[in-house]
Design a protein around this motif. Structure first.
Motif, PDB file in Angstrom:
ATOM      1  N   UNK A  15       0.840  -1.197   0.000  1.00 25.77           N
ATOM      2  CA  UNK A  15       0.000   0.000   0.000  1.00 25.77           C
ATOM      3  C   UNK A  15       0.880   1.254   0.000  1.00 25.77           C
ATOM      4  N   UNK A  16       0.246   2.399  -0.195  1.00 19.40           N
ATOM      5  CA  UNK A  16       0.959   3.680  -0.319  1.00 19.40           C
ATOM      6  C   UNK A  16       1.774   3.975   0.933  1.00 19.40           C
ATOM      7  N   UNK A  17       3.037   4.267   0.712  1.00 14.49           N
ATOM      8  CA  UNK A  17       3.933   4.531   1.843  1.00 14.49           C
ATOM      9  C   UNK A  17       4.089   6.021   2.094  1.00 14.49           C
ATOM     10  N   UNK A  18       4.604   6.311   3.266  1.00 12.32           N
ATOM     11  CA  UNK A  18       4.977   7.683   3.621  1.00 12.32           C
ATOM     12  C   UNK A  18       6.445   7.869   3.235  1.00 12.32           C
ATOM     13  N   UNK A  19       6.901   9.092   3.248  1.00 15.87           N
ATOM     14  CA  UNK A  19       8.272   9.402   2.862  1.00 15.87           C
ATOM     15  C   UNK A  19       9.014  10.146   3.963  1.00 15.87           C
ATOM     16  N   UNK A  31      -1.037   7.642   5.317  1.00 14.01           N
ATOM     17  CA  UNK A  31      -2.478   7.599   5.631  1.00 14.01           C
ATOM     18  C   UNK A  31      -3.308   6.830   4.602  1.00 14.01           C
ATOM     19  N   UNK A  32      -3.056   7.061   3.309  1.00 20.64           N
ATOM     20  CA  UNK A  32      -3.816   6.335   2.283  1.00 20.64           C
ATOM     21  C   UNK A  32      -3.500   4.841   2.334  1.00 20.64           C
ATOM     22  N   UNK A  33      -2.247   4.487   2.565  1.00 23.43           N
ATOM     23  CA  UNK A  33      -1.878   3.085   2.683  1.00 23.43           C
ATOM     24  C   UNK A  33      -2.551   2.405   3.849  1.00 23.43           C
ATOM     25  N   UNK A  34      -2.683   3.128   4.956  1.00 18.90           N
ATOM     26  CA  UNK A  34      -3.365   2.572   6.134  1.00 18.90           C
ATOM     27  C   UNK A  34      -4.837   2.307   5.847  1.00 18.90           C
ATOM     28  N   UNK A  35      -5.442   3.063   4.920  1.00 19.42           N
ATOM     29  CA  UNK A  35      -6.845   2.836   4.512  1.00 19.42           C
ATOM     30  C   UNK A  35      -6.946   1.717   3.475  1.00 19.42           C
ATOM     31  N   UNK A  36      -5.984   1.697   2.529  1.00 22.02           N
ATOM     32  CA  UNK A  36      -6.088   0.782   1.391  1.00 22.02           C
ATOM     33  C   UNK A  36      -5.683  -0.650   1.718  1.00 22.02           C
ATOM     34  N   UNK A  37      -4.730  -0.845   2.613  1.00 22.25           N
ATOM     35  CA  UNK A  37      -4.269  -2.211   2.911  1.00 22.25           C
ATOM     36  C   UNK A  37      -5.403  -3.105   3.435  1.00 22.25           C
ATOM     37  N   UNK A  38      -6.233  -2.629   4.376  1.00 22.74           N
ATOM     38  CA  UNK A  38      -7.369  -3.474   4.794  1.00 22.74           C
ATOM     39  C   UNK A  38      -8.336  -3.749   3.636  1.00 22.74           C
ATOM     40  N   UNK A 136      -5.285  -7.202 -18.500  1.00 23.87           N
ATOM     41  CA  UNK A 136      -3.873  -7.130 -18.892  1.00 23.87           C
ATOM     42  C   UNK A 136      -3.521  -5.731 -19.395  1.00 23.87           C
ATOM     43  N   UNK A 137      -4.428  -5.122 -20.116  1.00 23.83           N
ATOM     44  CA  UNK A 137      -4.178  -3.762 -20.619  1.00 23.83           C
ATOM     45  C   UNK A 137      -4.066  -2.781 -19.454  1.00 23.83           C
ATOM     46  N   UNK A 138      -4.969  -2.889 -18.463  1.00 28.00           N
ATOM     47  CA  UNK A 138      -4.903  -1.999 -17.295  1.00 28.00           C
ATOM     48  C   UNK A 138      -3.624  -2.226 -16.507  1.00 28.00           C
ATOM     49  N   UNK A 139      -3.264  -3.486 -16.298  1.00 30.40           N
ATOM     50  CA  UNK A 139      -2.046  -3.818 -15.552  1.00 30.40           C
ATOM     51  C   UNK A 139      -0.814  -3.293 -16.282  1.00 30.40           C
ATOM     52  N   UNK A 140      -0.797  -3.400 -17.592  1.00 29.40           N
ATOM     53  CA  UNK A 140       0.353  -2.949 -18.379  1.00 29.40           C
ATOM     54  C   UNK A 140       0.530  -1.435 -18.320  1.00 29.40           C
ATOM     55  N   UNK A 141      -0.576  -0.721 -18.124  1.00 31.87           N
ATOM     56  CA  UNK A 141      -0.491   0.743 -18.001  1.00 31.87           C
ATOM     57  C   UNK A 141       0.081   1.150 -16.663  1.00 31.87           C
ATOM     58  N   UNK A 142      -0.379   0.498 -15.576  1.00 31.02           N
ATOM     59  CA  UNK A 142       0.060   0.875 -14.233  1.00 31.02           C
ATOM     60  C   UNK A 142      -0.333  -0.210 -13.242  1.00 31.02           C
ATOM     61  N   UNK A 143       0.586  -0.510 -12.329  1.00 35.07           N
ATOM     62  CA  UNK A 143       0.349  -1.456 -11.237  1.00 35.07           C
ATOM     63  C   UNK A 143       0.447  -0.623  -9.961  1.00 35.07           C
ATOM     64  N   UNK A 144      -0.641   0.070  -9.585  1.00 33.74           N
ATOM     65  CA  UNK A 144      -0.573   1.019  -8.474  1.00 33.74           C
ATOM     66  C   UNK A 144      -0.412   0.334  -7.114  1.00 33.74           C
ATOM     67  N   UNK A 145      -0.145   1.145  -6.118  1.00 34.11           N
ATOM     68  CA  UNK A 145      -0.073   0.614  -4.759  1.00 34.11           C
ATOM     69  C   UNK A 145      -1.391  -0.053  -4.417  1.00 34.11           C
ATOM     70  N   UNK A 146      -1.326  -1.117  -3.644  1.00 32.74           N
ATOM     71  CA  UNK A 146      -2.467  -1.942  -3.211  1.00 32.74           C
ATOM     72  C   UNK A 146      -3.092  -2.762  -4.327  1.00 32.74           C
ATOM     73  N   UNK A 147      -2.535  -2.722  -5.531  1.00 33.25           N
ATOM     74  CA  UNK A 147      -3.096  -3.495  -6.636  1.00 33.25           C
ATOM     75  C   UNK A 147      -2.841  -4.986  -6.414  1.00 33.25           C
ATOM     76  N   UNK A 148      -3.762  -5.790  -6.937  1.00 33.12           N
ATOM     77  CA  UNK A 148      -3.669  -7.240  -6.828  1.00 33.12           C
ATOM     78  C   UNK A 148      -3.856  -7.846  -8.213  1.00 33.12           C
ATOM     79  N   UNK A 149      -2.864  -8.636  -8.642  1.00 30.08           N
ATOM     80  CA  UNK A 149      -2.968  -9.397  -9.884  1.00 30.08           C
ATOM     81  C   UNK A 149      -3.187 -10.861  -9.509  1.00 30.08           C
ATOM     82  N   UNK A 150      -4.112 -11.516 -10.194  1.00 32.82           N
ATOM     83  CA  UNK A 150      -4.403 -12.929  -9.974  1.00 32.82           C
ATOM     84  C   UNK A 150      -4.046 -13.676 -11.253  1.00 32.82           C
TER      85      UNK A 150
END
Length: 178
Positions: A15-19, A31-38, A136-150
């Motif tokens: 998930x999205x990290x802090x810096x 903060x966004x990572x703390x929301x998205x991981x669950x 596959x097209x969406x994944x190839x464009x971007x694999x954002x934080x919290x994304x899940x590929x199956x």
């Protein structure tokens, strides 16, 4: 896995990290990572993607992502923290996966980009259905934080090679802002 049975590889980008002013390996979730991981954990549960084993990067943001996602699964899942997943290339990740016991049919890797995205794109063979092509097209464009590929594939973990899997789902779970 037995010969002829399908394996399922789940790839979860942390998930999205802090810096903060800390080493990259020690960056916490923001903060966004703390929301998205669950939300990622809820997606895994609701999509019937409960892993039999988790292999997680040792980086703090990946460990925190898994801890928050795991809390939503409603089941205990064995986890192995592996430093080789941190900053790994696709070939390195395949080496880690090849060590997975045959009885594990669903494996979740919790890691980082660009390694996870490159691995997913490499493994996914040409789509045979419109939904696969769109994922596959969406994944190839971007694999954002919290994304899940199956990805699903026939054979053993050792036989998982580029072009041998099908991308059956690609999701980007997001938690609600407060």
């Amino acid at each position: 896995m037995t010969a002829g049975s399908a394996g399922r590889l789940l790839l979860l980008r942390h998930a999205k990290s802090a810096w903060p002013d800390v080493a990259d390996h020690e960056r916490p979730l923001g903060p966004r990572g703390l929301r998205d991981a669950p939300a990622a954990g809820r997606w895994l549960r609701d999509a019937d993607c409960l892993p039999a084993l988790v292999i997680c990067s040792t980086a703090r943001r990946a460990r925190e992502t898994w801890a928050l996602a795991a809390g939503q699964l409603g089941a205990e899942v064995p986890v192995r923290f592996d430093e080789r997943v941190y900053a790994a290339e696709p070939e390195d990740l395949l080496e880690v996966v090849a060590e997975v016991p045959e009885q594990v049919r669903t494996l979740l890797l919790v890691g980082h980009n660009p390694g996870l995205e490159d691995l997913a794109v490499s493994l996914a063979r040409k789509a045979v259905a419109a939904a696969e092509a769109e994922a596959l097209e969406r994944l190839s464009r971007k694999f954002p934080t919290s994304a899940i590929a199956v990805l699903t594939f026939p054979g053993s973990w050792q036989e998982l090679t580029p072009g041998s899997a099908r991308l059956t789902d690609f999701a980007v779970p997001r938690g609600a802002a407060h």
